[in-house]
Design an enzyme around this catalytic site. Sequence first.
Site, PDB file in Angstrom:
ATOM      1  N   ASP A   1     -10.724   3.577   2.838  1.00 50.69           N
ATOM      2  CA  ASP A   1      -9.267   3.475   2.695  1.00 50.69           C
ATOM      3  C   ASP A   1      -8.890   3.350   1.221  1.00 50.69           C
ATOM      4  OD1 ASP A   1     -10.473   0.906   2.542  1.00 50.69           O
ATOM      5  OD2 ASP A   1      -8.498  -0.009   2.789  1.00 50.69           O
ATOM      6  N   GLU A   2      -7.647   3.634   0.952  1.00 53.32           N
ATOM      7  CA  GLU A   2      -7.035   3.399  -0.356  1.00 53.32           C
ATOM      8  C   GLU A   2      -7.869   3.920  -1.520  1.00 53.32           C
ATOM      9  OE1 GLU A   2      -4.306  -0.486   0.719  1.00 53.32           O
ATOM     10  OE2 GLU A   2      -6.395  -0.845   0.156  1.00 53.32           O
ATOM     11  N   ALA A   3      -8.476   5.066  -1.310  1.00 57.22           N
ATOM     12  CA  ALA A   3      -9.258   5.688  -2.384  1.00 57.22           C
ATOM     13  C   ALA A   3      -8.337   6.526  -3.255  1.00 57.22           C
ATOM     14  CB  ALA A   3     -10.385   6.525  -1.785  1.00 57.22           C
TER      15      ALA A   3
ATOM     16  N   ARG B   1       0.825  -1.196   0.000  1.00 58.53           N
ATOM     17  CA  ARG B   1       0.000   0.000   0.000  1.00 58.53           C
ATOM     18  C   ARG B   1       0.861   1.248   0.000  1.00 58.53           C
ATOM     19  NH1 ARG B   1      -2.565  -3.988   2.819  1.00 58.53           N
ATOM     20  NH2 ARG B   1      -4.848  -4.092   2.673  1.00 58.53           N
TER      21      ARG B   1
ATOM     22  N   HIS C   1     -12.321   0.608  -3.640  1.00 61.67           N
ATOM     23  CA  HIS C   1     -12.600  -0.820  -3.441  1.00 61.67           C
ATOM     24  C   HIS C   1     -14.014  -1.162  -3.914  1.00 61.67           C
ATOM     25  CE1 HIS C   1      -8.936  -1.962  -1.240  1.00 61.67           C
ATOM     26  NE2 HIS C   1      -9.002  -0.770  -0.658  1.00 61.67           N
TER      27      HIS C   1
END
Length: 555
Positions: free
Chosen positions: A360-362, A25, A297
């Site tokens: 998260d992780e956008a 990540r 996601h």
Amino acid sequence: MTAGRLFSTTVATPAEGTQPVRQPRALPRLFGSLLLVAAAGIAGIGAGPAPVQPAAAPRQLGQIVPAPASVHPGGAPYTLTPLTRIRADHHSPQVRRIGAYLARLLRPSTGYRLPVTHDRGPGGIRLRLSSHERALGDEGYRLESSPGSLTLTARKPAGLFHAVQTLRQLLPAAVEKDTRQPGPWQIAGGTVTDTPRYAYRGAMLDVSRHFFTVDQVKRYIDQLPLYKINRLHLHLSDDQGWRIAVDSWPRLATYGGSTQVGGGRGGYYTKAQYKEILRHAASRYLEVVPEIDMPGHTNAALASYAELNCSGVAPPLYTGTDVGFSSLCVPKPVTYDFLDDVVRELAALTPGRYLHIGGDEAHSTSHADYVAFMDKVQPIVAKYGKTVVGWHQLTGATPAKGALAQYWGLDDTSNAEKAQVARAARNGTGLILSPADRIYLDMKYNKDTPLGLDWAGFVEVRRSYDWDPGTYLPGAPASAVAGVEAPLWSETISTSDHIEFMAFPRVVGVAELGWSPASTHGWEAYRVRLAAQGPRMAALGIDFYRSPQVPWPSG
């Protein structure tokens, strides 16, 4: 596969020896004494459990995991006999159900009838609720053992249920077997008074990257409460699969749920199946926290409905392990119609207080769009009576009042990111701590672990236990910590054996961090108490990792 396994997954999995790898990540997600015995070697996946020998003397009160708040040993033990009764002496269906649960646990191995009665006669195992026991709170209990009786007292049913888990651990490990064992069945004399450090003690299961059946989820649900875990976070959607039926958007499940990492048929839960999971969890005093990850996601949703894409074109289904490439279309009104429907239907099904919205992780969503998105979505969650939980990136926007931010960073996460989370905590946002290089259960134990990932490093049993949630995040007040949660992501996890090997025994240590007073924490004492859990886990058929850091009993 371990002998006695009740079920196995039927989904397609990558070829043996291959490991799908998620890219690292860009931003990290993230207490008597026992004789020490020789450490056992590492057992491989599917290795048969060590033989369990019944104890010839009662187990000491100080062997319990998680370590209780207060232990006062003394006096002769209580002994289960063929005449023992379980006395649920309160006019509460929940207490009667707990009594029946205890009887079901003990009958196969002891061979005793153990009738559950409602009289107040002397002797036996007594389960009692008392509203006057305010110091025990919602989950605390007191266990009092003497030759004449064994009494479990709590203020609330959850406390009685936790007392039953302690009672289990005070009996020989063979009590967990499903065939008759020789005993004797004694509980050491004395008193245990116990309350949890944190109200939130969770485990997360990712059913999106690999789908797990209702029975597989229920098996995990049955295992966790022994160590007083009280939350099950289900990661229900991701790029690789959508796992919950939504009547107003049916293709989410039928199409978006049709695959998984590495290919295969995937799967999803009907509403009736999801309710079955919820009912089973509730019977084990586990609150289910469902997660619909957003705005990233989301490829499974985007592939199911073209209109959710800014381009109006649906991407193909995805079976890889990359992250950060997908995003809902933040400017489109249909995005919020969609999310309103999903949240409304999921909230109506879920009795728990929380709904997890990911966040998260956008990486494919601009910061401005991310802030705008969270400003619109969080009120939808509140509209349907739920409290927002989000991964800690939520603190980059404005967390809703009462929201919980789940921190999954590393020890060496940037000071700026930690400061952002700490600032939100000082402003009222609660924290669930899930540091990836400490308690992500999908991280390999060492370089030879046949499952899992290593982007957060190797996480052996000591590392997963040897930290303090109350002081972990610099600048965050200890009062902001709601608890801990151990996530298990499933890029390489596809069977119940896999779940157990990666979760146990690390999740046991996480449970102790969440339940026990900080003053009881200490690796050297814990590793001995954990070793004593080995025969119990083996008797339960849990295919756990025999860490060389733990002096497991030989044989």
